[in-house]
Write an enzyme that holds these catalytic residues in place. Structure first.
Site, PDB file in Angstrom:
ATOM      1  N   VAL A 102     -65.174 -40.115   7.662  1.00  0.00           N
ATOM      2  CA  VAL A 102     -66.245 -39.876   8.621  1.00  0.00           C
ATOM      3  C   VAL A 102     -65.621 -39.537   9.969  1.00  0.00           C
ATOM      4  O   VAL A 102     -64.572 -40.066  10.324  1.00  0.00           O
ATOM      5  CB  VAL A 102     -67.105 -41.162   8.752  1.00  0.00           C
ATOM      6  CG1 VAL A 102     -68.268 -40.953   9.701  1.00  0.00           C
ATOM      7  CG2 VAL A 102     -67.615 -41.593   7.388  1.00  0.00           C
ATOM      8  N   VAL A 103     -66.279 -38.662  10.744  1.00  0.00           N
ATOM      9  CA  VAL A 103     -65.749 -38.279  12.052  1.00  0.00           C
ATOM     10  C   VAL A 103     -66.682 -38.784  13.153  1.00  0.00           C
ATOM     11  O   VAL A 103     -67.909 -38.662  13.042  1.00  0.00           O
ATOM     12  CB  VAL A 103     -65.574 -36.742  12.163  1.00  0.00           C
ATOM     13  CG1 VAL A 103     -65.048 -36.349  13.536  1.00  0.00           C
ATOM     14  CG2 VAL A 103     -64.624 -36.238  11.089  1.00  0.00           C
ATOM     15  N   THR A 159     -64.688 -34.586   3.222  1.00  0.00           N
ATOM     16  CA  THR A 159     -64.162 -34.991   1.928  1.00  0.00           C
ATOM     17  C   THR A 159     -63.489 -36.360   1.983  1.00  0.00           C
ATOM     18  O   THR A 159     -63.591 -37.151   1.052  1.00  0.00           O
ATOM     19  CB  THR A 159     -63.132 -33.942   1.473  1.00  0.00           C
ATOM     20  OG1 THR A 159     -63.633 -32.652   1.810  1.00  0.00           O
ATOM     21  CG2 THR A 159     -62.888 -34.017  -0.012  1.00  0.00           C
ATOM     22  N   ASP A 198     -57.698 -26.235   2.359  1.00  0.00           N
ATOM     23  CA  ASP A 198     -59.141 -26.432   2.441  1.00  0.00           C
ATOM     24  C   ASP A 198     -59.714 -25.713   3.662  1.00  0.00           C
ATOM     25  O   ASP A 198     -60.501 -26.279   4.403  1.00  0.00           O
ATOM     26  CB  ASP A 198     -59.437 -27.942   2.484  1.00  0.00           C
ATOM     27  CG  ASP A 198     -60.914 -28.239   2.273  1.00  0.00           C
ATOM     28  OD1 ASP A 198     -61.612 -27.400   1.674  1.00  0.00           O
ATOM     29  OD2 ASP A 198     -61.381 -29.310   2.710  1.00  0.00           O
ATOM     30  N   ASN A 217     -63.935 -26.463   8.963  1.00  0.00           N
ATOM     31  CA  ASN A 217     -62.616 -26.924   9.389  1.00  0.00           C
ATOM     32  C   ASN A 217     -62.004 -26.008  10.450  1.00  0.00           C
ATOM     33  O   ASN A 217     -60.813 -26.081  10.728  1.00  0.00           O
ATOM     34  CB  ASN A 217     -61.664 -27.003   8.192  1.00  0.00           C
ATOM     35  CG  ASN A 217     -61.815 -28.327   7.459  1.00  0.00           C
ATOM     36  OD1 ASN A 217     -62.268 -29.305   8.046  1.00  0.00           O
ATOM     37  ND2 ASN A 217     -61.444 -28.358   6.200  1.00  0.00           N
TER      38      ASN A 217
HETATM   39  N1  LIG Z   1     -61.440 -32.389  16.470  1.00  0.00           N
HETATM   40  C1  LIG Z   1     -62.748 -32.262  16.308  1.00  0.00           C
HETATM   41  N2  LIG Z   1     -63.565 -32.009  17.356  1.00  0.00           N
HETATM   42  C2  LIG Z   1     -64.882 -31.868  17.196  1.00  0.00           C
HETATM   43  N3  LIG Z   1     -65.518 -31.943  16.016  1.00  0.00           N
HETATM   44  C3  LIG Z   1     -64.777 -32.193  14.925  1.00  0.00           C
HETATM   45  C4  LIG Z   1     -63.359 -32.371  14.995  1.00  0.00           C
HETATM   46  N4  LIG Z   1     -62.899 -32.582  13.740  1.00  0.00           N
HETATM   47  C5  LIG Z   1     -63.973 -32.537  12.945  1.00  0.00           C
HETATM   48  N5  LIG Z   1     -65.106 -32.315  13.626  1.00  0.00           N
HETATM   49  C6  LIG Z   1     -66.479 -32.185  13.119  1.00  0.00           C
HETATM   50  O1  LIG Z   1     -66.724 -33.163  12.155  1.00  0.00           O
HETATM   51  C7  LIG Z   1     -67.149 -32.541  10.940  1.00  0.00           C
HETATM   52  C8  LIG Z   1     -66.680 -33.388   9.798  1.00  0.00           C
HETATM   53  O2  LIG Z   1     -65.285 -33.309   9.735  1.00  0.00           O
HETATM   54  P1  LIG Z   1     -64.511 -33.539   8.395  1.00  0.00           P
HETATM   55  O3  LIG Z   1     -63.190 -32.889   8.458  1.00  0.00           O
HETATM   56  O4  LIG Z   1     -64.556 -34.970   8.046  1.00  0.00           O
HETATM   57  O5  LIG Z   1     -65.415 -32.831   7.353  1.00  0.00           O
HETATM   58  P2  LIG Z   1     -65.478 -31.344   6.874  1.00  0.00           P
HETATM   59  O6  LIG Z   1     -64.638 -30.498   7.760  1.00  0.00           O
HETATM   60  O7  LIG Z   1     -66.908 -30.976   6.711  1.00  0.00           O
HETATM   61  O8  LIG Z   1     -64.880 -31.441   5.449  1.00  0.00           O
HETATM   62  P3  LIG Z   1     -63.350 -31.755   5.002  1.00  0.00           P
HETATM   63  O9  LIG Z   1     -63.200 -33.217   4.963  1.00  0.00           O
HETATM   64  O10 LIG Z   1     -63.296 -31.169   3.639  1.00  0.00           O
HETATM   65  O11 LIG Z   1     -62.463 -31.121   6.002  1.00  0.00           O
HETATM   66  C9  LIG Z   1     -66.528 -31.143  10.985  1.00  0.00           C
HETATM   67  O12 LIG Z   1     -67.194 -30.222  10.147  1.00  0.00           O
HETATM   68  C10 LIG Z   1     -66.648 -30.825  12.469  1.00  0.00           C
HETATM   69  O13 LIG Z   1     -67.926 -30.315  12.738  1.00  0.00           O
HETATM   70 MG   LIG Z   2     -62.690 -31.085   8.126  1.00  0.00          MG
END
Ligand SMILES: Nc1ncnc2c1ncn2[C@@H]1O[C@H](COP(=O)(O)OP(=O)(O)OP(=O)(O)O)[C@@H](O)[C@H]1O
Ligand SMILES: [Mg+2]
Length: 337
Positions: A28-29, A25, A140, A145
């Site tokens: 980017v990760v 949301t 959320d 998550n």
């Molecule tokens: N600490 C972490 N270690 C490994 N993977 C992670 C970590 N944090 C997030 N991710 C991965 O990156 C994805 C994207 O994370 P992000 O939180 O941006 O999006 P989301 O969880 O799909 O949605 P939201 O932003 O609503 O939480 C996650 O669904 C998860 O698979």
């Molecule tokens: Mg997330």
């Protein structure tokens, strides 16, 4: 498409091997290796509003607050970096999220063994109880998550992040944000967010990990509400005093009554587990089971899993073996491993 994806430049050599692993949301990760400490990290780049100058200070304050949350079942925030008008949150890296794990299981037609379901729930409730005591609401909670390590430790990600924002309908890349875990009071327009909001989401996740199927997979806000009503019953002033005053409540909603058989069938939970779910899925938020209350429920009395936590690596091995074995034969009845 976002144009602001140049984290290597922003982070001036502090991380290497950056690889984009997902987007949500707010940003980017990336998976990366912290050069100095040689540890794997998840770098979450937070989008800043283009109209705003930098990151609002309230947001920064809230994020610093997350840094103080220290719990085995909450993803550790190592650092916060502000560079080139972008905010990077540096988290410990965890092998996969719960959605990935469910997606591996789904095609096998099998369900997560009961001891994993109980162990995951115990860990998630411990994390929620810790945060709720500090009045921190996640807002959320969803399988994406919730991260799952190879050794079977479950950790909640993005705690407290959503508090600074209204409930968004689209994510960073304009995909629709899931409504499946959203509680009825929010869908009906309530603006009072309490810790019980997270408990509803956790109830939906409980049923999903037990059955490998989402409990209320709505497609839009009204279908989301009706999916809930079909099982939990249409709310009224009797089972939820004050519901008729909520902004989106309609006296003409179709009428369903609570259907325990359907809840049992959908969640694949029985006995004490089904009882916990029922107590979580209460309409009046103040009557919903709390995280602390749930931890002392009879369901957790037999807590053999705390000493002998199932490893996820072993489970994945079994999933792979079973999917190979059953790929040539026809799909069998649902069963656990
Ligand atoms: N600490 C972490 N270690 C490994 N993977 C992670 C970590 N944090 C997030 N991710 C991965 O990156 C994805 C994207 O994370 P992000 O939180 O941006 O999006 P989301 O969880 O799909 O949605 P939201 O932003 O609503 O939480 C996650 O669904 C998860 O698979
Ligand atoms: Mg997330």
């Amino acid at each position: 498409m976002p144009t602001d994806l140049a984290p290597e430049q922003d982070l001036s050599g502090r991380f290497r091997s950056l690889r984009r692993i997902g987007e949500g949301t707010y940003g980017v990760v990336f998976k990366a290796i912290h050069v100095r400490d040689n540890v794997k990290c998840a770098l979450k780049m937070i989008r800043t509003d283009r109209d705003e100058e930098g990151i609002p200070s309230t947001c920064l304050r809230e994020i610093s607050c997350i840094k103080d949350l220290q719990h085995d079942n909450i993803v550790t925030l190592f650092d916060i970096i502000y560079a080139n008008s972008k905010l990077y949150m540096v988290f410990e890296f965890i092998d996969r999220d719960l959605k990935n794990l469910m997606e591996m299981l789904e095609p096998t037609g099998r369900m997560l063994p009961k001891e994993y379901v109980k162990s995951f729930m115990w860990q998630l409730l411990s994390a929620l109880s810790y945060c709720h005591l500090r009045r921190i609401v996640h807002r959320d909670l969803k399988p994406q998550n919730i991260l799952v390590s190879d050794s079977g430790v479950v950790k909640i990600a993005d705690f407290g992040l959503a508090r600074n924002f209204s409930f968004p309908s689209r994510n960073y890349t304009h995909e629709v944000v899931t409504l499946w875990y959203r509680p009825p009071e929010i869908l009906l327009g309530s603006q009072r967010y309490s810790t019980s909001l997270d408990m509803w989401s956790l109830g939906c996740i409980f049923a999903e990990i037990a059955s490998t199927k989402p409990l209320f997979p709505g497609e839009c806000e009204i279908s989301q509400l009706f999916k809930i009503f079909e099982i939990v019953g249409t709310p009224n002033n009797k089972n939820w005093p004050g519901v008729a005053d909520l902004p989106h409540y309609k006296a003409v909603f179709p009428q369903w009554s609570f259907d325990l058989n359907k809840l049992e069938e959908m969640s694949c939970l029985t006995g004490h587990g089904l009882d916990v779910l029922q107590e979580i899925l209460r309409y009046p938020p103040e009557r919903r089971l709390t995280a602390k209350g749930a931890l002392s429920h009879r369901y957790f009395l037999q807590n053999e899993f705390t000493q002998n936590r199932p490893t996820v690596t072993e489970l994945i091995k079994q999933i792979r073996m079973h999917s190979r074995a059953s790929s040539s034969s026809s799909r069998q009845e649902k069963s656990t491993f």
